[in-house]
Write an enzyme that holds these catalytic residues in place. Structure first.
Site, PDB file in Angstrom:
ATOM      1  N   PHE A 141     -24.412   8.790 -22.543  1.00 42.62           N
ATOM      2  CA  PHE A 141     -25.335   8.663 -23.671  1.00 42.62           C
ATOM      3  C   PHE A 141     -24.668   7.813 -24.741  1.00 42.62           C
ATOM      4  O   PHE A 141     -23.659   8.203 -25.313  1.00 42.62           O
ATOM      5  CB  PHE A 141     -25.745  10.011 -24.282  1.00 42.62           C
ATOM      6  CG  PHE A 141     -26.707   9.827 -25.421  1.00 42.62           C
ATOM      7  CD1 PHE A 141     -28.062   9.641 -25.185  1.00 42.62           C
ATOM      8  CD2 PHE A 141     -26.258   9.762 -26.733  1.00 42.62           C
ATOM      9  CE1 PHE A 141     -28.951   9.409 -26.237  1.00 42.62           C
ATOM     10  CE2 PHE A 141     -27.136   9.522 -27.787  1.00 42.62           C
ATOM     11  CZ  PHE A 141     -28.483   9.352 -27.533  1.00 42.62           C
ATOM     12  N   ASP A 226     -16.488   5.478 -26.574  1.00 38.49           N
ATOM     13  CA  ASP A 226     -17.519   5.881 -27.529  1.00 38.49           C
ATOM     14  C   ASP A 226     -17.159   7.283 -27.996  1.00 38.49           C
ATOM     15  O   ASP A 226     -17.380   8.256 -27.287  1.00 38.49           O
ATOM     16  CB  ASP A 226     -18.900   5.841 -26.850  1.00 38.49           C
ATOM     17  CG  ASP A 226     -20.009   6.363 -27.759  1.00 38.49           C
ATOM     18  OD1 ASP A 226     -19.709   6.947 -28.820  1.00 38.49           O
ATOM     19  OD2 ASP A 226     -21.195   6.193 -27.388  1.00 38.49           O
ATOM     20  N   LYS A 256     -21.499   9.058 -36.767  1.00 39.25           N
ATOM     21  CA  LYS A 256     -21.729  10.459 -37.124  1.00 39.25           C
ATOM     22  C   LYS A 256     -20.849  10.971 -38.267  1.00 39.25           C
ATOM     23  O   LYS A 256     -21.138  10.680 -39.417  1.00 39.25           O
ATOM     24  CB  LYS A 256     -21.628  11.315 -35.860  1.00 39.25           C
ATOM     25  CG  LYS A 256     -22.766  10.970 -34.890  1.00 39.25           C
ATOM     26  CD  LYS A 256     -23.100  12.010 -33.854  1.00 39.25           C
ATOM     27  CE  LYS A 256     -24.441  11.709 -33.212  1.00 39.25           C
ATOM     28  NZ  LYS A 256     -24.384  11.353 -31.821  1.00 39.25           N
TER      29      LYS A 256
HETATM   30  C1  LIG Z   1     -25.190  10.192 -31.218  1.00 43.97           C
HETATM   31  C2  LIG Z   1     -24.476   9.314 -30.256  1.00 43.97           C
HETATM   32  C3  LIG Z   1     -24.743   7.937 -30.189  1.00 43.97           C
HETATM   33  C4  LIG Z   1     -25.837   7.283 -30.982  1.00 43.97           C
HETATM   34  O1  LIG Z   1     -25.689   7.383 -32.345  1.00 43.97           O
HETATM   35  P1  LIG Z   1     -26.985   7.124 -33.290  1.00 43.97           P
HETATM   36  O2  LIG Z   1     -26.429   7.205 -34.673  1.00 43.97           O
HETATM   37  O3  LIG Z   1     -27.967   8.212 -32.980  1.00 43.97           O
HETATM   38  O4  LIG Z   1     -27.504   5.790 -32.946  1.00 43.97           O
HETATM   39  C5  LIG Z   1     -23.996   7.179 -29.325  1.00 43.97           C
HETATM   40  N1  LIG Z   1     -23.039   7.724 -28.548  1.00 43.97           N
HETATM   41  C6  LIG Z   1     -22.751   9.035 -28.590  1.00 43.97           C
HETATM   42  C7  LIG Z   1     -21.673   9.578 -27.724  1.00 43.97           C
HETATM   43  C8  LIG Z   1     -23.478   9.884 -29.423  1.00 43.97           C
HETATM   44  O5  LIG Z   1     -23.226  11.197 -29.427  1.00 43.97           O
END
Ligand SMILES: *Cc1c(COP(=O)(O)O)cnc(C)c1O
Length: 401
Positions: A141, A226, A256
């Protein structure tokens, strides 16, 4: 006046139906708690998908935000501002990397990393034009843009949205042989979450990150983590890759908790070599690196470091894991945890995790199911033992009935 029913009715009537929230309406939050429109208090065990690791409305971040709002909020990158430099420097210090590119949402920062990796591939690695390949993992994700859903393995994230962006190869998450086989002379990057959050707190086999680092170095492939969800203390280290030896990536992607939940702030962090592919005009964002974001981001990082929140996550996570493992329940298939990132997987015969989350809500605990079967427990890292004891007693009730 906004009531529970009117708030839900308005959002259902006027809002796109792309979420399925629990039926309560938040009106206020502080630290680890949120309150609904009826005055009920809840322990927040989602922490906005780990965006509020520092706790809701952390006073130090709030102060920095309000002060900055009184001076200047947006300049665009057409001009320098007096906050961005300090922010970029701080991100580089905390990550022990050389250069930072600021964006807003997490998805944008991942897109930025993909653009950087491709351009690095053509300019530095000398891959033939339009042949660059990026390896990704099953169950990944990385966000919701067209580029990112193009390599999702989740049917619902793609269905109806084609045509998709080419140039990606998928390996099985955590399978090192698969990674080795997937690398070709055209591979420019390997992108992964060191722990998959949305896929249900999936932790790769021990040693995978170290081996992936070795393979990437040997084949001149950029290792890109990520850590939008796992980073900034969530897993008991500042970054989840630090749970393994010698696994430092070439590119780190954060978002985040980089703002403590006050504002969308994300970054791609890397070396001078990789970041050097960007020249003025190649890439950008109107709001990326604005002075308000930069002031908030500095305070959010200061709080993580000064309050030792990674260490706290490790300690509190260990305490919580032990207590959850002691719960005798016929419904639980497995508990997976690193720090305060905990997944409780419910057996298929017990149904989905959703009703368990609904019952937790009635007891005053907010958690959200992920991937159907898993209850994700990821509270703000400022949580204390007493609050965890309350959580465990609620889990006990819900999992034993
Ligand atoms: C939340 C998340 C994203 C996307 O971030 P957004 O601010 O919602 O675009 C990408 N990668 C990971 C692992 C995430 O948890």
């Amino acid at each position: 006046m906004v009531t529970t029913n009117s708030a839900i009715a308005d959002s259902v009537t006027y809002g796109a139906n792309n979420y399925n929230p629990l039926p309560m309406v938040v009106t206020r939050a502080d630290g680890v708690y949120m309150w609904d429109t009826e005055g009920n208090r809840y322990l927040d065990c989602l922490a906005a998908y780990s965006a509020v690791n520092q706790g809701h409305r952390h006073p130090r971040i709030l102060k920095a935000m309000i002060e900055q709002m009184g001076r200047v909020t947006l300049t665009s990158r057409a001009f320098h501002n007096d906050q961005i430099g300090g922010f970029l420097k701080k991100v580089c210090e905390v990550t022990e990397m050389e250069m930072t590119l600021p964006m807003n949402s997490g998805a944008e920062a991942v897109e930025t990393a993909i653009k950087a990796a491709r351009k690095w591939g053509y300019q530095v690695k000398k891959v033939a034009e339009d042949k660059a390949e990026i390896i990704v993992c099953s169950g990944n994700f990385h966000g919701r843009t067209m580029g990112l859903v193009s390599f999702s393995t989740e049917k619902q994230y793609r269905e109806g949205f084609g045509p998709f962006l080419p140039g990606f190869r998928t390996i099985e998450f955590g399978n090192i042989q698969d990674l080795e086989k997937a690398i070709t002379p055209n591979t420019v990057a390997f992108l992964m979450e060191p722990i998959q959050g949305e896929a249900g707190i999936q932790i790769p086999p021990s040693g995978f990150l170290t081996r992936a680092r070795e393979l990437c170095t040997k084949n001149r492939v950029l290792l890109m983590f990520d850590e939008i969800q796992t980073g900034l203390g969530r897993t008991g280290k500042m970054f989840a890759y630090q749970h393994e030896q010698n696994a430092k990536p070439d590119v780190l992607i954060l978002g985040k908790a980089l703002s403590g939940g006050m504002y969308p702030i994300s970054v791609m962090v890397s070396s001078k070599e990789v970041m050097g592919v960007f020249k003025p005009g190649d890439h950008g964002s109107t709001f990326g690196g604005n002075p308000l974001a930069a002031a908030i981001g500095q305070a959010a990082l200061d709080v993580l470091v000064d309050e030792n929140l990674a260490e706290r996550s490790r300690e509190m996570g260990a305490y919580l894991f032990e207590k959850i493992q002691a719960i005798r329940s016929d419904h639980v298939l497995e508990v997976r945890a690193r720090g305060l990132m905990v997944g409780i997987e419910i057996k298929k015969i017990s149904g989905s995790a959703r009703p368990f989350c609904e019952k937790l809500m009635k007891l005053g605990v907010l958690a959200k199911e992920t991937h159907g079967q898993t209850i994700r427990i990821a509270p703000p890292l400022v949580i204390n033992r007493e609050q965890l004891d309350f959580l465990v007693s609620c889990l006990n009730q819900v999992l034993q009935t």
